[in-house]
Structures are given as C-alpha cells and as structure tokens.
Design an enzyme around this catalytic site. Structure first.
Site, PDB file in Angstrom:
ATOM      1  N   SER A 557       0.846  -1.189   0.000  1.00  0.00           N
ATOM      2  CA  SER A 557       0.000   0.000   0.000  1.00  0.00           C
ATOM      3  C   SER A 557       0.889   1.249   0.000  1.00  0.00           C
ATOM      4  O   SER A 557       1.685   1.430  -0.912  1.00  0.00           O
ATOM      5  CB  SER A 557      -0.957  -0.035   1.191  1.00  0.00           C
ATOM      6  OG  SER A 557      -1.997   0.888   1.044  1.00  0.00           O
ATOM      7  N   ASP A 643      -9.746  -3.335  -5.794  1.00  0.00           N
ATOM      8  CA  ASP A 643      -9.213  -2.508  -4.716  1.00  0.00           C
ATOM      9  C   ASP A 643      -9.751  -1.085  -4.863  1.00  0.00           C
ATOM     10  O   ASP A 643      -9.603  -0.465  -5.921  1.00  0.00           O
ATOM     11  CB  ASP A 643      -7.686  -2.515  -4.780  1.00  0.00           C
ATOM     12  CG  ASP A 643      -7.025  -1.946  -3.535  1.00  0.00           C
ATOM     13  OD1 ASP A 643      -7.685  -1.176  -2.819  1.00  0.00           O
ATOM     14  OD2 ASP A 643      -5.855  -2.261  -3.300  1.00  0.00           O
ATOM     15  N   HIS A 677      -8.619  -4.519  -1.480  1.00  0.00           N
ATOM     16  CA  HIS A 677      -7.339  -4.021  -0.973  1.00  0.00           C
ATOM     17  C   HIS A 677      -6.636  -5.053  -0.093  1.00  0.00           C
ATOM     18  O   HIS A 677      -5.411  -5.125  -0.074  1.00  0.00           O
ATOM     19  CB  HIS A 677      -7.576  -2.739  -0.167  1.00  0.00           C
ATOM     20  CG  HIS A 677      -6.316  -2.004   0.176  1.00  0.00           C
ATOM     21  ND1 HIS A 677      -5.470  -1.485  -0.775  1.00  0.00           N
ATOM     22  CD2 HIS A 677      -5.746  -1.708   1.375  1.00  0.00           C
ATOM     23  CE1 HIS A 677      -4.444  -0.882  -0.186  1.00  0.00           C
ATOM     24  NE2 HIS A 677      -4.593  -1.013   1.128  1.00  0.00           N
TER      25      HIS A 677
END
Length: 706
Positions: A557, A643, A677
């Site tokens: 991320s 995501d 995600h």
C-alpha cells in the site's frame, strides 16, 4: 532468474498529457484506468499468464511453504470467550473451512471466568451459532464481513457482507431468539453498525470517493427508504465514525481528518435527539474521548494535542465543559512519550502510550472524585507489543490484555486490576513444536542522511552464524503514523528456518518514535521515508547482517510507494523488491479529487492540485514518474482488480513503464481478479498467496535455489 521461453507482455501506448500549474507530463499508460475495457482486462490477464510461467519453477517451493504454514496452524480452534451482557461470545475455525463461525453461550455462575475450551475444538455445551461464514460465502469468489453487532439485550444481531471486495456492504438483522432474518435490508452500507437499544441501528454510508460521509438511523421493522440521515459531513477531508461508550451513556459521531477531529454526542436514552458538538473543530487540533464517572458524576476523559504534539490527557465534568487547554491535567504532554489514548471502566482506566519506540500500558484506579496515579505494566522482553484485548463490561474487575513479540506467540491474559495478577487464557499454538529460545530479536540503529537515528528490528534463528552475511527480507511501511510493532508470525518461520534474517525499518512517516517521527516523514518531508529505508539497508550491509545481492525489500500500500521510490533511488542495493497493492502513481491519483479517498489524503501527502510547490515535490519522488533507463532489481507487484484504496491501475501502469524503460530486471505483475485491498479472501487462499510471495523472496534473496 528469467525464464527465456516466456515473453513479457508489452502494453500499448495511448499517450495523454496531464497539465497542472504549467507543467506537462505525458502518460502513455493512463488508458489502463478503464477496467471495463477489454484491452485493459486482456493486458492484466496476459501479465498474470506471464507471471505464472516465469514463477512456475518455484511453484513446488511455494507449495512446500504453504504446507509448512498449514501444518503449524491449529486449523480447528476457538477464541477465548468474551463476555458481553448475559453471554460469552467467541469464534471457531474448523479444519478445511476457509472462514470462521461466530458463536455464544450463556454466562453461568462465574461471571468473569470464561468457559474452558474443549481440547478437540468441539462446540461448548449450549452453544448457539450466530453466523457461519462458510455457509454465507458459498457461491462467492470473494466474501468479507463488515459488521457484527449484538444489541445490549442480546436478542438482535446486525451484520453486513461484501461479496465483491469493493467494501460496500449489505446490512441485515437477525433475531437470535428465533434464528430468523428480519425483512430489514440496507444496501451499500460501510463498515460497522451501532445499536441504540433494540429499536434503532446507526450505520455509515460512503460517497463516490468511498469516504464515510453520512450517519444514518434505521428503525427496526421499517424499510430502508424510511431511514433518517442524522449527519452529513461535507468537508471532503473528513471521515465519519459512529459508536457508543462502555458505560452505555452516550452515542457519538466522530468527524476526523488527518489533522483535525470533532466529536458529537447524544444520550443513549434519547437516540433520536440532535447530536451536540462537544468541542468544535479547530484546524490542527485532534482529540479523542471516553466517558468516566467520579463520585457519581459523569466526566469526559480527553486525549488531545491542544497543548503539545505528543498529546496529553485531561478531564472535565460532562455538564461543565471547558476549553481543551483548560482541562484538568491527568497526563501531561511529554516530548519523549506519545500518548495514544485511554480506556475507561467503572473502577479504573488504562492509558496507552509509546516510549522508546515500544507500546506500553498503565492503569490508574478511580479514587473518589479523582483518578489515582498511573502504574505501568512491566514485561521482561526488550521488544514487545502489549494492548487491551477488549472487554465490553463497564463494571469488569478484570481486563483482557494481549501480548506478543517477534519470538513470543500471541498471548491473551486476564489482568486482575486489584491484585495485579495475570492469568494466561490462551497462547497461540504452533503445531509441530516451537521453542522461542531458538529465535532472537534485537534492535539496531541506522543513521540517516540528516543524522537521525532510525531503529531497525532484526529477527533470526539463534543458531544462525552472524559472523557473515545472510539473505535478508527488509520490510517497512512508513506512513499515516502507523507503527510496525513487534509481533509473532507463523509464516515468517518458513523464512527464518531457511537461514533468512527478517528485518523491519521503522522509518519516519510511521509513529514508532512519536508524533514528530510522523511529521518528519509526510508532505514536504516525505523523502525522509525513502532515505531512511536506504540507510537501514546500508546499515544491515555495513554491520555484516546481509549483502546487497541477498537483500529483498517488501512493502504494501503506502509502503508499496516506498518500494517504488527506493527502486528508482537505489536499485543496486536490492536483489529484489516486492510491492503489494503499491501506491506507485501517487501524483496522478492525488490530482483527481473524484477518486476514492483523494481529498482526505491531501493532509498526508500535500495538495498538489492547488499548490505548485507540493506538485513539484511529489513529482520529484513519484515512482511512476521517475523511472529511468537503469537496471532495476527483480520486482514482484501484486494488486487486486476491485481494490478501492490503491487502484489496480497504479501497479499496472508502473509495470508497463518499467518494461518500457528499464535496462534490466525481471518485472512481474500479479492481479487478483476477484479481490479488494486486502487481497484474496478465505484463510487458505491467503496462506497460498503468502507462500507464493515468500517463495519469490526466498529465491531472489538466494536463500533457496530452484
């Protein structure tokens, strides 16, 4: 380890020009943003096929690691029951089942000692199954639970599910006395749900940017179309949350940005009344609060930064609020201690804080109309993580504590506040035998370019000869004041037992060393995050722990953005880089207010949309925009099509451009086509994904050959 029979996909170029503040940037791969386009899907599928072919030689290693992980984990298991009202609540996992089962049994004669778990993992006598997630996930490639909240009486259960990975949930209500689902159906809710008695349920909705911006009130037994919008937050920097307190006195709506917060409250007994602002928002002032009672009078216990960046704790009566700067001080601000919050009970409170990069807990008793002195809980290890394990009961004499370290499997204790006694309720079981003495964890320090000392956590087998370098995985995150604290990992054993060293660079941008550590790794100081990481890599090599040709970097991320930056800045210092759902095209994303979560991010990265200085600074480090004609390390990028936080298009564009410009390095992209995600859903699929990533790391670090 290139497989020469495989030919990497070549993405088509469809140039578009971005113009901001008089600056132009030609983007050849922005077309990949259209995930409805057959050309986009075809490209992602071609990348998946290429990755599968190139990584086929270490598929047996990945399977071996997966089987190791699986063999160490107790697949049929049960959490320690947690009391809430008249019931003990717990979860069970069953061998062969991907998801858990949530259950409860009634509280017996002993209200504070949880029932003993059966050795064989069988159900407790009198068990009631609330939700069997395995049954609920049937027929879905992806499944996630977003809320599970039981009303105070224990009769109604509100729960929500997501079957696509986009983090929008369908909320339902189950009558636990009859087992029937009520007709109430709320579509498109966000995480969480909060009960007010049994008549009303509060929940969140998100806007088109996936920002929780509305709080709604649902009356049980009515249609969702009749729900009442309680509060809407129009400032796009702020997210909303809704919840209650342990004493069941108030409901709260919390509006928070990266820098500012504001709380609203309403008495729980009048949930349809208007919420009252407690302390109006003031730019740069953050506060968090809990409810306490001293000598029968209600008090706010407020953790705030109104008197210093590392936060302090103050109190005032509920019915006699004063400005934050005039609260009666309970915990003073300190330059060396970052106060993280308080948790109140009828007879005591806990304070969580960080000192020396380690999380700590202290407890103080209620003494008449004051709190007594804080007493820190002490532990033997140098590097550990301790936290509250949750206890919903206001009058509880015991509190759950969680404890773990890099070498100590997670433990759950009951802490007897009056006697200071610790009762071990459960320890994470590692099947096949595990001895913490076989592993060691230590702290190293690197020196950054500006002289700042950066901590590095290092974990390896105790019998590893550290007189010479070893293959090493160096992990970091470094954003949002998020701390990477010591914690045990069953999966990590598969690296350590093959002679690898696992290290974590606690770089600026995280929160390990206080608020200043965060402030000096964000916005116009963001590059400190990258140079800190490189300094940590250099220190591992200088100290003889590893070598550049045996060092693999990993981040996900925002940590994936770190991976993209160090790939451009110091490619020669890493044998491989693994970027998980990486935020590698930040400038493009932050310049698009219509994208999910963009505007709220301006207080983390800066606002390049309106500020040319921020634009230029971000342009100088954005991984996608700074790819140059140089040899890169081998790179594995992993993303998910659905995501909503870091869009798949960022790693897709990054990989396409790396292929175009880089003069060397094996670049791989793996896209989960039915995930969000957090990646794939279901524990077995998650283990397989981890095993694949670890196998890639083992091979590229030189710890294993295939």
């Amino acid at each position: 380890m290139t497989n020469f029979s495989a030919q990497p996909p070549v993405a088509a170029k469809h140039p578009t020009t971005r113009v901001f503040h008089g600056r132009e940037f030609v983007d050849n791969y922005e077309w990949l943003r259209d995930k409805q386009s057959p050309e986009t899907i075809a490209y992602l599928e071609a990348e998946n096929a290429y990755t599968a072919e190139v990584t086929a030689p270490f598929a047996p290693l990945a399977e071996q690691v997966y089987q190791e992980m699986k063999s160490r984990i107790k697949e049929t298991d049960m959490s320690v029951p947690q009391r809430n009202g008249d019931w003990w609540y717990y979860g069970r996992t069953i061998e062969g089942k991907s998801y858990g089962v949530s259950c409860r049994v009634r509280v017996g004669d002993d209200p504070w000692t949880p029932p003993t778990l059966p050795e064989d993992g069988s159900p407790l006598p009198g068990e009631q199954v609330l939700l069997d997630l395995n049954e609920m996930a049937e027929g879905h490639e992806f499944f996630s639970l977003g809320a599970s909240a039981v009303s105070t009486s224990g009769r109604l259960l509100a729960f929500s599910t997501d079957t696509s990975g986009d983090e929008r949930f369908d909320l339902r209500i189950k009558d636990l006395e009859t087992g029937e689902l009520l007709p109430d159906t709320i579509e498109g809710a966000f995480y969480g749900a909060t009960w007010a008695g049994e008549q009303y349920l509060f929940y969140l909705r998100v806007d088109d940017a996936w920002r929780p911006h509305q709080v709604w009130r649902h009356e049980v037994g009515t249609a969702a179309s009749e729900d009442v919008l309680v509060y809407q937050e129009d400032d796009e920097r702020f997210n909303l949350g809704v919840g209650g307190d342990r004493a069941e006195q108030f409901l709260y709506i919390v509006a928070s940005s990266k820098l500012t917060s504001e709380w609203r409250a309403v008495p729980l007994e009048t949930p349809t009344a208007e919420f009252e602002v407690l302390w109006p928002r003031e730019e740069g002032v953050e506060y968090d609060l809990d409810y306490a009672e001293l000598a029968g009078r209600g008090y706010w216990v407020v953790t705030h930064n109104a008197t210093g960046p590392n936060f302090a704790v103050g109190t005032c009566p509920v019915d006699a609020r004063v400005p934050l700067t005039e609260l009666e001080t309970f915990v003073e601000h300190s330059a060396d201690v970052r106060v993280e919050g308080v948790d109140t009970y009828r007879d005591f409170l806990f304070c969580a804080y960080r000192s020396g990069g380690i999380s700590r807990l202290a407890v103080a008793p209620v003494e008449g109309d004051n709190f007594g002195a804080l007493r820190e809980l002490e532990f033997d290890e140098e590097l550990y993580t301790v936290g509250l394990g949750g206890n919903p009961e206001w009058d509880a004499p015991v509190v759950r504590l969680t404890y773990t370290s890099f070498t100590q499997p997670a433990q759950l204790f009951d802490y007897q506040v009056a006697t200071r006694g610790l009762t071990l309720l459960k320890q994470q079981e590692v099947l096949g035998g595990y001895d913490a003495a076989d592993y060691v964890a230590s702290r190293m320090w690197a020196t950054a370019d500006d002289g700042t000392r950066v901590p590095i956590s290092v974990v390896h087998r105790a019998d590893l000869d550290m007189a010479h370098p070893h293959p090493t995985l160096l992990y970091a995150y470094g954003s949002y004041e998020s701390s990477v604290d010591p914690g045990f990992s069953v999966a990590r054993l598969s690296l350590l037992d093959r002679g690898m060293v696992w290290a974590c660079a606690h770089v600026r941008g995280g929160g390990e060393m206080g608020r200043g550590w965060y402030d000096n790794g964000k916005m116009l100081t963001k590059k400190n995050t990258f140079t800190d990481f490189i300094a940590c890599a250099d220190e591992l090599v200088r100290a003889g722990v590893s070598s550049y040709d045996a060092l693999v970097a990993e981040g996900g991320s925002a940590g994936g953005m770190l991976m993209g930056a160090i790939a451009n800045m110091a490619p020669e210092k890493f044998a491989g880089i693994q970027a998980i759902v990486p935020f590698v095209d930040p400038l493009t994303s932050i310049l698009m207010p219509e994208l999910p979560l963009t505007v709220v991010e301006w207080e983390e990265w800066g606002d390049p949309y309106h500020d040319p200085e921020v634009y230029d600074y971000m342009a100088s480090y954005a991984p996608y925009e700074n790819i140059t004609a140089q040899r890169y390390p081998d790179i594995l990028a992993v993303t998910s099509l659905n995501d909503t936080r870091v869009l798949y298009v960022e790693p897709a564009k990054w990989v396409a451009k790396l292929r175009e410009i880089a003069t060397g390095g094996e670049i791989l992209l793996k896209t989960e086509m039915s995930a969000g995600h957090g990646g794939v859903s279901g524990r077995y699929e998650k283990w397989k994904q981890t095993a694949f990533e670890y196998a890639w790391t083992l091979v590229h670090s030189g710890a294993c050959t295939v």
